[in-house]
Design a protein around this motif. Structure first.
Motif, short mmCIF file in Angstrom:
data_model
loop_
_atom_site.label_atom_id
_atom_site.label_comp_id
_atom_site.label_asym_id
_atom_site.label_seq_id
_atom_site.Cartn_x
_atom_site.Cartn_y
_atom_site.Cartn_z
N PHE A 37 -19.32 -9.83 12.86
CA PHE A 37 -20.62 -10.12 13.45
C PHE A 37 -20.80 -9.23 14.67
N ARG A 45 -25.85 -13.86 17.99
CA ARG A 45 -24.81 -13.22 17.19
C ARG A 45 -25.33 -13.07 15.74
N PHE A 47 -24.86 -11.51 11.65
CA PHE A 47 -23.96 -11.15 10.57
C PHE A 47 -23.99 -9.65 10.33
#
Length: 125
Positions: A37, A45, A47
């Motif tokens: 991430f 945050r 992916f």
């Protein structure tokens, strides 16, 4: 428990490459699914990429498809993120994450049980 330590971040010019590594210790590494991430200042945050416990399945964010490759070496307890054709918008702190007994690929932060401390990637234009 799984302990994760990232390395390989740094400063690179746009178009360049970096390879991040995440070394794991503790619970049997081959029993955990792994993910990468990133988090830019002021943002959530997000992916980047994920890989199943066997390495047979992977998933990528649309923004990195064709540029980044996730892989793992269970003998070395390490997962990698090869980043090519880097762009300034890739600038962020990159975190690796591990999920207990994860036989799939997981794209949400809440799915993961353990996190590394992060490594800074800065791409200059």
């Amino acid at each position: 428990q799984v302990q994760l330590v990232e390395s390989g971040g740094g400063l690179v010019q746009a178009g360049g490459s970096l390879r991040l590594s995440c070394a794991a210790s503790g619970r049997t590494f081959s029993s955990v699914a792994m993910g990468w991430f990133h988090q830019a200042p002021g943002k959530e945050r997000e992916f980047v990429a994920a890989i199943s416990w066997s390495g047979g399945s992977t998933n990528y964010a649309d923004s990195v498809k064709g540029r980044f490759t996730i892989s793992r070496d269970n003998a070395k307890n390490t997962v990698y993120l090869q980043m090519n054709s880097l762009k300034p918008e890739d600038t962020a702190v990159y975190y690796c994450a591990a999920k207990h007994w994860g036989r799939g690929v997981y794209t949400t932060p809440s799915a993961y049980d353990y996190w590394g401390q992060g490594t800074q990637v800065t791409v200059s234009s």
